[in-house]
Design a protein around this motif. Sequence first.
Motif, PDB file in Angstrom:
ATOM      1  N   VAL A 239      20.177   2.428  -0.731  1.00 21.01           N
ATOM      2  CA  VAL A 239      19.104   1.891   0.123  1.00 21.01           C
ATOM      3  C   VAL A 239      17.790   2.541  -0.265  1.00 21.01           C
ATOM      4  N   ILE A 240      16.804   1.704  -0.597  1.00 25.14           N
ATOM      5  CA  ILE A 240      15.465   2.229  -0.870  1.00 25.14           C
ATOM      6  C   ILE A 240      14.580   1.845   0.316  1.00 25.14           C
ATOM      7  N   VAL A 241      14.154   2.852   1.067  1.00 26.25           N
ATOM      8  CA  VAL A 241      13.213   2.596   2.161  1.00 26.25           C
ATOM      9  C   VAL A 241      11.828   2.630   1.544  1.00 26.25           C
ATOM     10  N   VAL A 242      11.065   1.559   1.719  1.00 25.60           N
ATOM     11  CA  VAL A 242       9.773   1.500   1.043  1.00 25.60           C
ATOM     12  C   VAL A 242       8.635   1.286   2.044  1.00 25.60           C
ATOM     13  N   VAL A 243       7.715   2.227   2.014  1.00 30.10           N
ATOM     14  CA  VAL A 243       6.515   2.126   2.838  1.00 30.10           C
ATOM     15  C   VAL A 243       5.569   1.165   2.126  1.00 30.10           C
ATOM     16  N   MET A 244       5.323   0.027   2.750  1.00 20.91           N
ATOM     17  CA  MET A 244       4.464  -0.973   2.128  1.00 20.91           C
ATOM     18  C   MET A 244       3.011  -0.671   2.483  1.00 20.91           C
ATOM     19  N   VAL A 245       2.200  -0.535   1.451  1.00 22.34           N
ATOM     20  CA  VAL A 245       0.781  -0.264   1.659  1.00 22.34           C
ATOM     21  C   VAL A 245       0.119  -1.618   1.890  1.00 22.34           C
ATOM     22  N   ASN A 246      -0.265  -1.846   3.140  1.00 25.27           N
ATOM     23  CA  ASN A 246      -0.797  -3.158   3.519  1.00 25.27           C
ATOM     24  C   ASN A 246      -2.290  -3.025   3.796  1.00 25.27           C
ATOM     25  N   ALA A 247      -3.074  -3.641   2.908  1.00 30.17           N
ATOM     26  CA  ALA A 247      -4.531  -3.477   2.987  1.00 30.17           C
ATOM     27  C   ALA A 247      -5.114  -4.019   4.297  1.00 30.17           C
ATOM     28  N   SER A 248      -4.394  -4.941   4.942  1.00 27.76           N
ATOM     29  CA  SER A 248      -4.956  -5.527   6.159  1.00 27.76           C
ATOM     30  C   SER A 248      -4.657  -4.680   7.407  1.00 27.76           C
ATOM     31  N   LYS A 249      -3.862  -3.626   7.240  1.00 29.09           N
ATOM     32  CA  LYS A 249      -3.569  -2.759   8.392  1.00 29.09           C
ATOM     33  C   LYS A 249      -4.233  -1.411   8.185  1.00 29.09           C
ATOM     34  N   THR A 250      -4.722  -0.816   9.250  1.00 23.37           N
ATOM     35  CA  THR A 250      -5.263   0.540   9.157  1.00 23.37           C
ATOM     36  C   THR A 250      -4.260   1.480   9.804  1.00 23.37           C
ATOM     37  N   PRO A 251      -3.482   2.177   8.985  1.00 21.43           N
ATOM     38  CA  PRO A 251      -2.435   3.025   9.561  1.00 21.43           C
ATOM     39  C   PRO A 251      -2.986   4.323  10.155  1.00 21.43           C
ATOM     40  N   LEU A 252      -2.233   4.887  11.077  1.00 21.41           N
ATOM     41  CA  LEU A 252      -2.613   6.190  11.647  1.00 21.41           C
ATOM     42  C   LEU A 252      -2.271   7.300  10.657  1.00 21.41           C
ATOM     43  N   PHE A 253      -1.089   7.213  10.077  1.00 23.70           N
ATOM     44  CA  PHE A 253      -0.642   8.228   9.118  1.00 23.70           C
ATOM     45  C   PHE A 253      -0.888   7.717   7.694  1.00 23.70           C
ATOM     46  N   THR A 254      -1.185   8.627   6.775  1.00 24.64           N
ATOM     47  CA  THR A 254      -1.373   8.223   5.377  1.00 24.64           C
ATOM     48  C   THR A 254      -0.021   7.794   4.801  1.00 24.64           C
ATOM     49  N   THR A 255      -0.096   7.109   3.675  1.00 20.12           N
ATOM     50  CA  THR A 255       1.140   6.683   3.005  1.00 20.12           C
ATOM     51  C   THR A 255       2.015   7.903   2.717  1.00 20.12           C
ATOM     52  N   GLU A 256       1.401   8.977   2.216  1.00 19.67           N
ATOM     53  CA  GLU A 256       2.158  10.192   1.858  1.00 19.67           C
ATOM     54  C   GLU A 256       2.822  10.796   3.102  1.00 19.67           C
ATOM     55  N   GLN A 257       2.103  10.809   4.215  1.00 19.26           N
ATOM     56  CA  GLN A 257       2.690  11.357   5.448  1.00 19.26           C
ATOM     57  C   GLN A 257       3.865  10.504   5.918  1.00 19.26           C
ATOM     58  N   ARG A 258       3.716   9.179   5.814  1.00 20.28           N
ATOM     59  CA  ARG A 258       4.795   8.279   6.261  1.00 20.28           C
ATOM     60  C   ARG A 258       6.036   8.440   5.382  1.00 20.28           C
ATOM     61  N   VAL A 259       5.804   8.585   4.059  1.00 23.46           N
ATOM     62  CA  VAL A 259       6.926   8.803   3.138  1.00 23.46           C
ATOM     63  C   VAL A 259       7.606  10.125   3.470  1.00 23.46           C
ATOM     64  N   ASP A 260       6.818  11.157   3.704  1.00 24.77           N
ATOM     65  CA  ASP A 260       7.352  12.483   3.989  1.00 24.77           C
ATOM     66  C   ASP A 260       8.172  12.490   5.297  1.00 24.77           C
ATOM     67  N   MET A 261       7.655  11.833   6.332  1.00 28.42           N
ATOM     68  CA  MET A 261       8.387  11.775   7.603  1.00 28.42           C
ATOM     69  C   MET A 261       9.708  11.019   7.431  1.00 28.42           C
ATOM     70  N   LEU A 262       9.672   9.942   6.630  1.00 30.11           N
ATOM     71  CA  LEU A 262      10.903   9.170   6.376  1.00 30.11           C
ATOM     72  C   LEU A 262      11.914   9.992   5.580  1.00 30.11           C
ATOM     73  N   ARG A 263      11.407  10.771   4.599  1.00 25.43           N
ATOM     74  CA  ARG A 263      12.330  11.588   3.783  1.00 25.43           C
ATOM     75  C   ARG A 263      13.052  12.593   4.659  1.00 25.43           C
ATOM     76  N   ARG A 264      12.311  13.253   5.548  1.00 22.31           N
ATOM     77  CA  ARG A 264      12.959  14.241   6.432  1.00 22.31           C
ATOM     78  C   ARG A 264      13.936  13.558   7.394  1.00 22.31           C
ATOM     79  N   SER A 265      13.542  12.384   7.881  1.00 17.24           N
ATOM     80  CA  SER A 265      14.380  11.684   8.873  1.00 17.24           C
ATOM     81  C   SER A 265      15.655  11.112   8.271  1.00 17.24           C
ATOM     82  N   THR A 266      15.654  10.890   6.942  1.00 14.25           N
ATOM     83  CA  THR A 266      16.844  10.292   6.301  1.00 14.25           C
ATOM     84  C   THR A 266      17.565  11.298   5.392  1.00 14.25           C
ATOM     85  N   ALA A 267      17.208  12.573   5.518  1.00 15.52           N
ATOM     86  CA  ALA A 267      17.782  13.601   4.628  1.00 15.52           C
ATOM     87  C   ALA A 267      19.307  13.666   4.729  1.00 15.52           C
ATOM     88  N   HIS A 268      19.865  13.233   5.877  1.00 15.09           N
ATOM     89  CA  HIS A 268      21.326  13.288   6.067  1.00 15.09           C
ATOM     90  C   HIS A 268      22.037  12.105   5.404  1.00 15.09           C
TER      91      HIS A 268
END
Length: 161
Positions: free
Chosen positions: A31-60
């Motif tokens: 399974v590849i979880v992919v953070v889609m960088v969507n130019a029409s949305k203004t995210p609260l967290f940066t792409t790197e932060q979102r990837v990092d949070m997902l990596r920690r959350s799926t480490a198991h």
Amino acid sequence: MKTVVCPGSFDPVTNGHLDIIERAAALFDKVIVVVMVNASKTPLFTTEQRVDMLRRSTAHLENVTVDSYDGLLAAYARQQGATVIVKGLRALSDFEYEFQMALTNRQLNEELETVFLTATDDKMYLSSSLVKQVAAYGEDVSKFVPACILQDITEKFGKDG
Ligand code: ADP
């Protein structure tokens, strides 16, 4: 070997997302979880932060990796050799948009199937925007997100709101 992609904004990841990722990991080889960088949305967290949070959350989860992509999902899936997109379906409100996306992705990459997993009943109300609304008022969001990202959220909104 069946590789699937789980796309989304994950701004931030919630227990609803994690539920879908865990179930996809039980069904498929990779399974590849992919953070889609969507130019029409203004995210609260940066792409790197979102990837990092997902990596920690799926480490198991051994067969789950996390990536980000700035482009069309159909192209990313082809590049990764993935033939299935896995999405969570919360309610009727998700259906029309998801149906349109699935048909579009098939037009762009005819080998690509979209598989919908129905949301788990006790998590179907969860969304990233709900988490942000509650956290913005300094309320506890520990019921909504993985414990390992709680601090990222409190830091983003400042301690105790
Ligand atoms: P949102 O729609 O909240 O912005 P994303 O774009 O990050 O979230 O969603 C990524 C995927 O996760 C989508 O397929 C979405 O339907 C699914 N999803 C989001 N929240 C839930 C939930 N609570 N239960 C099941 N699936 C969910």
